[in-house]
Design an enzyme around this catalytic site. Structure first.
Site, PDB file in Angstrom:
ATOM      1  N   LYS A 249      -6.774  -0.599  11.838  1.00  0.00           N
ATOM      2  CA  LYS A 249      -6.154  -1.076  10.533  1.00  0.00           C
ATOM      3  C   LYS A 249      -4.938  -0.197  10.102  1.00  0.00           C
ATOM      4  O   LYS A 249      -4.007  -0.682   9.711  1.00  0.00           O
ATOM      5  CB  LYS A 249      -7.402  -0.909   9.365  1.00  0.00           C
ATOM      6  CG  LYS A 249      -6.844  -1.462   7.879  1.00  0.00           C
ATOM      7  CD  LYS A 249      -6.203  -0.456   7.084  1.00  0.00           C
ATOM      8  CE  LYS A 249      -5.939  -0.768   5.475  1.00  0.00           C
ATOM      9  NZ  LYS A 249      -4.827  -0.069   5.232  1.00  0.00           N
TER      10      LYS A 249
ATOM     11  N   ASP B  76       4.124 -14.869  11.442  1.00  0.00           N
ATOM     12  CA  ASP B  76       3.022 -15.417  10.695  1.00  0.00           C
ATOM     13  C   ASP B  76       1.813 -13.879  11.186  1.00  0.00           C
ATOM     14  O   ASP B  76       1.290 -13.847  12.132  1.00  0.00           O
ATOM     15  CB  ASP B  76       2.305 -16.446  11.731  1.00  0.00           C
ATOM     16  CG  ASP B  76       0.862 -16.936  11.383  1.00  0.00           C
ATOM     17  OD1 ASP B  76       0.335 -16.434  10.634  1.00  0.00           O
ATOM     18  OD2 ASP B  76       0.874 -18.315  11.679  1.00  0.00           O
TER      19      ASP B  76
ATOM     20  N   GLU C 201       0.855  -1.274  -0.025  1.00  0.00           N
ATOM     21  CA  GLU C 201       0.086   0.027   0.002  1.00  0.00           C
ATOM     22  C   GLU C 201       0.799   1.072  -0.011  1.00  0.00           C
ATOM     23  O   GLU C 201       1.922   1.335   0.898  1.00  0.00           O
ATOM     24  CB  GLU C 201      -0.874  -0.001   1.138  1.00  0.00           C
ATOM     25  CG  GLU C 201      -1.873   1.027   1.191  1.00  0.00           C
ATOM     26  CD  GLU C 201      -2.937   1.064   2.596  1.00  0.00           C
ATOM     27  OE1 GLU C 201      -2.886   0.068   3.024  1.00  0.00           O
ATOM     28  OE2 GLU C 201      -3.606   2.015   2.566  1.00  0.00           O
TER      29      GLU C 201
ATOM     30  N   HIS D  89      -1.784  10.707   1.174  1.00  0.00           N
ATOM     31  CA  HIS D  89      -2.044   9.555   0.676  1.00  0.00           C
ATOM     32  C   HIS D  89      -1.900   9.420  -0.831  1.00  0.00           C
ATOM     33  O   HIS D  89      -1.355   8.660  -1.639  1.00  0.00           O
ATOM     34  CB  HIS D  89      -3.198   8.889   1.192  1.00  0.00           C
ATOM     35  CG  HIS D  89      -3.567   7.491   0.627  1.00  0.00           C
ATOM     36  ND1 HIS D  89      -2.591   6.406   1.072  1.00  0.00           N
ATOM     37  CD2 HIS D  89      -4.441   6.924   0.030  1.00  0.00           C
ATOM     38  CE1 HIS D  89      -3.057   5.240   0.588  1.00  0.00           C
ATOM     39  NE2 HIS D  89      -4.006   5.534  -0.123  1.00  0.00           N
TER      40      HIS D  89
HETATM   41  P1  HMG Z   1       4.919  15.085   4.127  1.00  0.00           P
HETATM   42  O1  HMG Z   1       5.072  16.245   5.218  1.00  0.00           O
HETATM   43  O2  HMG Z   1       4.047  15.982   2.787  1.00  0.00           O
HETATM   44  O3  HMG Z   1       6.214  14.626   3.652  1.00  0.00           O
HETATM   45  O4  HMG Z   1       4.128  13.775   4.294  1.00  0.00           O
HETATM   46  P2  HMG Z   1       7.406  15.522   3.122  1.00  0.00           P
HETATM   47  O5  HMG Z   1       7.441  15.451   1.592  1.00  0.00           O
HETATM   48  O6  HMG Z   1       7.526  16.848   3.783  1.00  0.00           O
HETATM   49  O7  HMG Z   1       8.589  14.629   3.751  1.00  0.00           O
HETATM   50  C1  HMG Z   1       8.818  14.482   5.094  1.00  0.00           C
HETATM   51  C2  HMG Z   1       9.088  13.146   5.687  1.00  0.00           C
HETATM   52  O8  HMG Z   1       8.243  12.235   5.352  1.00  0.00           O
HETATM   53  C3  HMG Z   1      10.482  12.469   4.717  1.00  0.00           C
HETATM   54  O9  HMG Z   1      11.500  12.951   5.329  1.00  0.00           O
HETATM   55  C4  HMG Z   1      10.196  11.232   4.857  1.00  0.00           C
HETATM   56  O10 HMG Z   1      10.519  10.670   6.143  1.00  0.00           O
HETATM   57  C5  HMG Z   1       8.607  10.800   4.714  1.00  0.00           C
HETATM   58  P3  HMG Z   1      12.954  12.944   4.221  1.00  0.00           P
HETATM   59  O11 HMG Z   1      13.195  11.566   3.960  1.00  0.00           O
HETATM   60  O12 HMG Z   1      12.581  14.063   3.100  1.00  0.00           O
HETATM   61  O13 HMG Z   1      14.067  13.360   5.194  1.00  0.00           O
HETATM   62  N1  HMG Z   1       8.458  10.974   3.294  1.00  0.00           N
HETATM   63  C6  HMG Z   1       8.554   9.835   2.538  1.00  0.00           C
HETATM   64  N2  HMG Z   1       9.227   8.706   2.831  1.00  0.00           N
HETATM   65  C7  HMG Z   1       9.595   7.984   1.669  1.00  0.00           C
HETATM   66  N3  HMG Z   1       9.137   7.961   0.464  1.00  0.00           N
HETATM   67  C8  HMG Z   1       8.425   9.161   0.246  1.00  0.00           C
HETATM   68  C9  HMG Z   1       7.935  10.147   1.222  1.00  0.00           C
HETATM   69  N4  HMG Z   1       7.493  11.230   1.422  1.00  0.00           N
HETATM   70  C10 HMG Z   1       7.592  11.519   2.573  1.00  0.00           C
HETATM   71  N5  HMG Z   1       7.969   9.321  -1.097  1.00  0.00           N
HETATM   72  C11 HMG Z   1       3.144  11.687   4.185  1.00  0.00           C
HETATM   73  C12 HMG Z   1       3.616  12.747   3.229  1.00  0.00           C
HETATM   74  C13 HMG Z   1       2.350  10.729   3.073  1.00  0.00           C
HETATM   75  C14 HMG Z   1       4.123  10.942   4.690  1.00  0.00           C
HETATM   76  C15 HMG Z   1       2.231  12.471   5.048  1.00  0.00           C
HETATM   77  O14 HMG Z   1       1.136  12.899   4.732  1.00  0.00           O
HETATM   78  C16 HMG Z   1       1.618  11.020   6.130  1.00  0.00           C
HETATM   79  O15 HMG Z   1       2.208  10.550   6.974  1.00  0.00           O
HETATM   80  N6  HMG Z   1       0.391  10.622   5.870  1.00  0.00           N
HETATM   81  C17 HMG Z   1      -0.479   9.697   6.516  1.00  0.00           C
HETATM   82  C18 HMG Z   1      -0.466   8.296   5.525  1.00  0.00           C
HETATM   83  C19 HMG Z   1      -1.021   7.127   5.942  1.00  0.00           C
HETATM   84  O16 HMG Z   1      -1.323   7.013   7.221  1.00  0.00           O
HETATM   85  N7  HMG Z   1      -0.905   6.325   5.357  1.00  0.00           N
HETATM   86  C20 HMG Z   1      -1.507   4.787   5.430  1.00  0.00           C
HETATM   87  C21 HMG Z   1      -2.554   4.471   4.164  1.00  0.00           C
HETATM   88  S1  HMG Z   1      -4.054   5.384   4.644  1.00  0.00           S
HETATM   89  C22 HMG Z   1      -4.598   3.839   5.700  1.00  0.00           C
HETATM   90  O17 HMG Z   1      -4.907   2.822   5.342  1.00  0.00           O
HETATM   91  C23 HMG Z   1      -4.839   4.038   7.197  1.00  0.00           C
HETATM   92  C24 HMG Z   1      -5.932   4.912   7.692  1.00  0.00           C
HETATM   93  O18 HMG Z   1      -7.148   4.874   7.183  1.00  0.00           O
HETATM   94  C25 HMG Z   1      -5.784   4.863   9.236  1.00  0.00           C
HETATM   95  C26 HMG Z   1      -6.868   5.628  10.058  1.00  0.00           C
HETATM   96  O19 HMG Z   1      -7.815   6.039   9.586  1.00  0.00           O
HETATM   97  O20 HMG Z   1      -6.538   5.889  11.066  1.00  0.00           O
HETATM   98  C27 HMG Z   1      -5.381   6.452   7.473  1.00  0.00           C
END
Ligand code: HMG
Length: 427
Positions: free
Chosen positions: A269, A285, A85, A382
Site C-alpha cells: 500500500k 488508469d 494523503e 506522518h
Molecule cells: P524529516 O526528516 O523530518 O524532514 O522527514 P525534514 O524536515 O528534515 O526535511 C527533509 C526533506 O524531506 C525535505 O528536504 C523534503 O525533501 C522532505 P528540503 O525540501 O528541506 O530540501 N520534506 C518535505 N517535502 C515537502 N513538504 C514538506 C516536507 N517535509 C520534509 N512539508 C518525512 C519527514 C515525513 C519526510 C519523513 O518522516 C518520512 O519520509 N516519513 C515517511 C512518511 C510516509 O511514508 N508517509 C506515507 C503515508 S503512511 C502510509 O500510508 C504507508 C505505510 O503504512 C506503508 C508501510 O507501512 O510500509 C507507512
C-alpha cells in the site's frame, strides 16, 4: 421504490442537482451551494470535465503536488503526484533527496507485452478445434488489418494469437490468448477492438464455437519495469545508527513483507501511494494498475512484497519490479489540462519512460516508509505532516496555526496533543 428515478441520465445538470438535493439532503440550499462551489468558473473547462464521465454534477478536487530531486538514470526529474494523503509527497521528496546524494535511481523496462483474450466454449473434439484454429489463424491477423495499420506503422500491433485449452479448469472452456505491443498507448481500446474483430472472424468458422466475451487483461506480468537504488552500507550511517545496523534492520523489514501477507499488503500500500499518485497525475488508469500490480504480488500463490533488498560485498541494494501498462498518448492524456502539465513537467515521456518514473516513485515511497518504520517509527514524520489537517479540522485561524506549528516543532504530534494545545491556546 422510494427515491427511485427514471430518465435521470437525460436530466440537465441543474435538474439532476435539484432532484438530488430535494430527495437526499436535509439542507437543500446548503447542499446545492456546496456542489456549485466546486464548479469551475471557466465554462469551457467545466464542460470538458463534465464530459469525462456521466451524470456529472460537480468536481472533486485532489491536490496536485510535486516531488523534486529525483535523479533517474542520471537525469533530474520533478515528479507530479496527485494524492490526498499527508506525508506522501514529503516522503517521496525526502527519499529522492537521500538517493540523489548516493547516485540516484536506475530504472529499466524489462518487457512491454500486453494481453487480451477471447474466452469461448467448445464441446467437440480438441483436434477439430486445433485444426480450425490453424486454418483460420492467418485470417485472424488479416481481418484486423484496418485496426492494426496505424499501430503497426508505429512499430506495434498484434504479436501472436494462441489457442489455450482451459478445459481442466472449466468444461468446454478455451481461449484465444492474444499478445500485443501498443507502444506509447495504454492500448485498452485498441486491444478490445482487435479482440472483438478476432472473435467475429473466429466464430464464423464453426457453429460450435460459442464466444463468451473478448476483453483485454489488466494482468500484465510481461509489461514489466524494474527500478533500483544501491550504495555502500557505510554511506547509510547517521549519528543515530551505523550503516550496517540500518541496512540489516531495513532488510529484515523487507523480508517480513516477503513472507507475511498481513504486512505485505501494508508494505505494498505504501508503494502504491507513490505509484497511484503519479499514475493519476499522468491521466492513467489507476484501477487497472492496482489490479495488475496486486495480482503480480500474489503470483507465487502467496501475497508478497513488491520490493526486495540485499547486501552483497558491502553494497546495499533495494529494488522493485512492477507490471505497468501505461500510456502517454490517447485517453485523458490529450484531454485533461493538468495531465498535459504533468506530462510536460516530466519532459513528455514515452510510455516506457513513464513506466520507469512510476516504478521509481513506488520504490522511493517504500524506502521512505521503511526508513521511518525501522528508525523513528512512522508517526513522527506522518503526524508532523498531518498537523495542518488536524488544525483545519478545528478551524484554527492563521495566527493559531502559526503558533501551533511553532509549538509542535519541539513537541510530538498526536491527535490528542494537538486538541489539548488548541484548547490551551484558546483558553
Ligand atoms: P524529516 O526528516 O523530518 O524532514 O522527514 P525534514 O524536515 O528534515 O526535511 C527533509 C526533506 O524531506 C525535505 O528536504 C523534503 O525533501 C522532505 P528540503 O525540501 O528541506 O530540501 N520534506 C518535505 N517535502 C515537502 N513538504 C514538506 C516536507 N517535509 C520534509 N512539508 C518525512 C519527514 C515525513 C519526510 C519523513 O518522516 C518520512 O519520509 N516519513 C515517511 C512518511 C510516509 O511514508 N508517509 C506515507 C503515508 S503512511 C502510509 O500510508 C504507508 C505505510 O503504512 C506503508 C508501510 O507501512 O510500509 C507507512
Amino acid at each position: 421504490m422510494q427515491n427511485s428515478v427514471s430518465g435521470f441520465s437525460k436530466f440537465t445538470k441543474a435538474e439532476k442537482i435539484d432532484w438530488l438535493v430535494s430527495n437526499h439532503f436535509k439542507n437543500n440550499a446548503q447542499a446545492k451551494a456546496n456542489l456549485e462551489r466546486y464548479w469551475n468558473t471557466d465554462k469551457v473547462l467545466q464542460k470538458l470535465h463534465d464530459e469525462f464521465t456521466e451524470n456529472t454534477i460537480s468536481n472533486f478536487y485532489l491536490p496536485f503536488g510535486v516531488a523534486p530531486n529525483f535523479l533517474i538514470n542520471d537525469k533530474m526529474h520533478v515528479i507530479p503526484m496527485t494524492i490526498e494523503e499527508s506525508s506522501v509527497v514529503a516522503a517521496a521528496s525526502n527519499a529522492a533527496k537521500f538517493w540523489m546524494e548516493r547516485g540516484g535511481f536506475k530504472a529499466e523496462v524489462v518487457s512491454t507485452t500486453k494481453v487480451g483474450q477471447v474466452h469461448f466454449m467448445f464441446h467437440e473434439k480438441l483436434e477439430e478445434l486445433e485444426s480450425l484454429f490453424k486454418t483460420i489463424k492467418p485470417q485472424l491477423f488479416e481481418q484486423t488489418k484496418s485496426i492494426t495499420k496505424n499501430m503497426e506503422a508505429r512499430g506495434g500491433g498484434i504479436l501472436d494469437i494462441e489457442l489455450v485449452d482451459k478445459t481442466t479448469q472449466l468444461s468446454g472452456y478455451y481461449q484465444l490468448h492474444v499478445t500485443f505491443e501498443t507502444k506509447d498507448a495504454m492500448g485498452a481500446n485498441f486491444i478490445n477492438s482487435c479482440l472483438e474483430q478476432i472473435a467475429t472472424t473466429f466464430k464464423s468458422c464453426s457453429k460450435d464455437i460459442h464466444v463468451v466475451m473478448s476483453i483485454l487483461s489488466n494482468y500484465v506480468p510481461d509489461c514489466l519495469v524494474r527500478a533500483e537504488v544501491s550504495c555502500t552500507v557505510d554511506s547509510l550511517s547517521t549519528k543515530a545508527y551505523s550503516g550496517q545496523e540500518f541496512a540489516d534492520t531495513f532488510i529484515q523489514a523487507v523480508r517480513i513483507a516477503e513472507v507475511e501477507p498481513y504486512r505485505a499488503v501494508t508494505h505494498n500500500k505504501g508503494i502504491m501511494n507513490g505509484v497511484d499518485s503519479v499514475v493519476l497525475a499522468t491521466g492513467n488508469d489507476f484501477r487497472a494498475v492496482e489490479a495488475g500490480v496486486h495480482a503480480y504480488a500474489a503470483r507465487s500463490g502467496s501475497y508478497s512484497s513488491l520490493t526486495h533488498a540485499s547486501i552483497e560485498n558491502g553494497m546495499f541494494k533495494f529494488w522493485i519490479e512492477l507490471p505497468l501498462a501505461l500510456g502517454t498518448v490517447g485517453g485523458l492524456t490529450a484531454l485533461h489540462p493538468m495531465v498535459k502539465t504533468a506530462l510536460e513537467l516530466l519532459g513528455n515521456p514515452s510510455a516506457k519512460k513513464l513506466m520507469q518514473i512510476v516504478a521509481v516513485a513506488g520504490l522511493a515511497q517504500n524506502f521512505a516508509a521503511l526508513k521511518s518504520l525501522t528508525t523513528t517509527g512512522i508517526q513522527q514524520g506522518h503526524m508532523k505532516m498531518h498537523l495542518l489537517n488536524i488544525l483545519n479540522q478545528f478551524e484554527a485561524n492563521e495566527s493559531e496555526k502559526a503558533q501551533l506549528i511553532e509549538h509542535f516543532k519541539t513537541h510530538t504530534v498526536t491527535h490528542s496533543a494537538v486538541v489539548k494545545a488548541i484548547e490551551n491556546l484558546r483558553a
